[in-house]
Design a protein around this motif. Structure first.
Motif: not given
Length: 131
Positions: A83-105
């Protein structure tokens, strides 16, 4: 390219104990077009969890720069080998939903612009950059 079935059919590329997830599949915004998140995971026996470390990666940077990945986060997450890959994908999708990566980009883009301006200044002085 692999796909996580059951979690929004998110595509990723397996890289040993890591996966690379293109951000363009999660948003049509132009700022994500050339970016991926590299997620490296390692099981920590003492904590009985996986240590997940994420980096921003831009696909169009040539090999001259060792600046291709910008570290952004390390955390412990639950999961099994299955399940680890699915859990990671879920975390990345949730991070995108709150624009978490925007600052770093944005910070990455700023840093690259600073490098380019520095090279221009050196070239105007007649100096060759160490590339």
């Amino acid at each position: 390219m692999s796909t996580v079935t059951g979690w929004a059919d998110m595509k990723y590329r397996e890289e040993g104990y890591g996966i690379t997830i293109p951000l363009s599949q999660l948003s049509q915004e132009a700022m994500y077009k050339d970016y991926s998140v590299f997620c490296q995971y390692q099981f920590n026996k003492k904590k009985n969890k996986y240590q997940l470390t994420m980096w921003i990666q831009r696909k169009d940077i040539d090999g001259h720069f060792r600046f291709e990945r910008e570290g952004i986060d390390t955390q412990y997450i639950s999961g099994t080998r299955e399940t680890i890959r699915e859990n990671i994908c879920r975390i990345v999708e949730q991070a995108m939903n709150v624009k978490y990566f925007d600052y770093y980009i944005n910070r990455y883009e700023y840093d690259m612009e600073c490098y380019e301006k520095g090279f221009e200044i050196l070239e105007l002085k007649g100096e060759k950059p160490c590339v």
